[in-house]
Design an enzyme around this catalytic site. Sequence first.
Site, mmCIF file in Angstrom:
data_model
loop_
_atom_site.group_PDB
_atom_site.id
_atom_site.type_symbol
_atom_site.label_atom_id
_atom_site.label_comp_id
_atom_site.label_asym_id
_atom_site.label_seq_id
_atom_site.Cartn_x
_atom_site.Cartn_y
_atom_site.Cartn_z
ATOM 1 N N CYS A 135 -47.500 2.216 10.660
ATOM 2 C CA CYS A 135 -48.075 3.242 9.594
ATOM 3 C C CYS A 135 -48.358 4.507 10.347
ATOM 4 O O CYS A 135 -48.087 5.594 9.706
ATOM 5 C CB CYS A 135 -49.240 2.648 9.293
ATOM 6 S SG CYS A 135 -50.433 1.606 10.555
ATOM 7 N N HIS A 248 -55.666 6.672 8.278
ATOM 8 C CA HIS A 248 -55.384 7.053 9.646
ATOM 9 C C HIS A 248 -55.608 8.414 9.772
ATOM 10 O O HIS A 248 -54.650 9.057 9.093
ATOM 11 C CB HIS A 248 -54.240 6.203 10.216
ATOM 12 C CG HIS A 248 -54.204 4.723 10.219
ATOM 13 N ND1 HIS A 248 -55.140 4.128 9.778
ATOM 14 C CD2 HIS A 248 -53.212 3.893 10.421
ATOM 15 C CE1 HIS A 248 -54.862 2.894 10.166
ATOM 16 N NE2 HIS A 248 -53.512 2.616 10.681
ATOM 17 N N ASN A 319 -52.911 4.411 5.110
ATOM 18 C CA ASN A 319 -51.964 3.524 6.007
ATOM 19 C C ASN A 319 -51.579 2.360 5.043
ATOM 20 O O ASN A 319 -50.816 1.774 5.497
ATOM 21 C CB ASN A 319 -52.979 3.093 7.333
ATOM 22 C CG ASN A 319 -54.279 2.343 6.892
ATOM 23 O OD1 ASN A 319 -55.000 3.186 6.409
ATOM 24 N ND2 ASN A 319 -54.258 1.270 6.966
#
Length: 340
Positions: A135, A248, A319
């Site tokens: 990711c 993220h 993510n």
Amino acid sequence: MKQGKEGFRVAVVGATGIVGETMLELLASRRFPVSELAALASAESAGRQIAAGSRSIKVQDLAGFDFNGFDFALFSAGGSVSAEHAPRAVAAGCTVIDNTSHFRLDPEVPLIVPEVNGEELASFQGPGIIANPNCSTIQMLLAIAPIHRAAGVARINVATYQSVSGAGRAAMEELGRQCMDRFNFRDPEVHVLSAPIAFNVIPMIDVMEDNGYSREEMKMHRETRRILGSDSIQVNATAVRVPVFYGHGEAVHLETESEIALAEVERLLDEAPGVSRFGGAELAMPLTEAAGDDRVFVCRLRRDFTHPRGLNFWVVADNVRKGAALNAIQIAEALVEMKR
């Protein structure tokens, strides 16, 4: 893989996990041409009803499932599960899109981010396996790839700020419990992550390799080289777990091989598919922009005043969506479009 009159037969492996649930949601919301949908998980989850768009379907036991007649199998149930069952699905005639790390460095398995190296799918002859990258790698490369094509990227320094959803549902539940413990002046219990995460950061994700880098950090180095087709790019990563549920963030510093004007970088990012650039003091954050969105957001783009060809920016994305489920479905969509 040939589309029937009503669509394709699709199996989602790991359907009761966060990524699997999101795959089911996206298959419906993006109107992927599905004629039959199978939700697969462990025997403990078999028989449960789970949402697949506006309808509910029953979870089936992966171990006893027959993949014969299915066109796609989207795997997101852990590397050991993929190692055991993905070859079985391929042998039955499936195209497997695997979200685990098990096949990512296999030279015989394409490692694909459709917006970056999707053209490699043109030579894919199914049935077979296609790997979804990590990711953190996916979101970074959506921003870096257009710059690399224009000026060449020699080196990347990146610090990741990774949400707990990257470690699964149990990690998210642990963050919630630990927050309540802290609010009630209790010491938090640690069961899933390596240390308390509520009101804390953990400066290592996954296990440490012999060179002192974590496996998560080395994934970004190795996968970036594969996806961009370069053995010379250096990726120096520090991966950190932060007390955020979804999204993220990455602080990226890169050095280009040739000079490129900042205005040209802005233009490239503005035109990059899947990327949304914020200018000036406008900020993109996990909670307010990334969570629940399919785009990769870039902000704080600026020259590195300490390096003549250096650039700095912040990149954030959901993510679970673009970093996992969405990327897998985009690969399937690209294959369908190419085979028409």
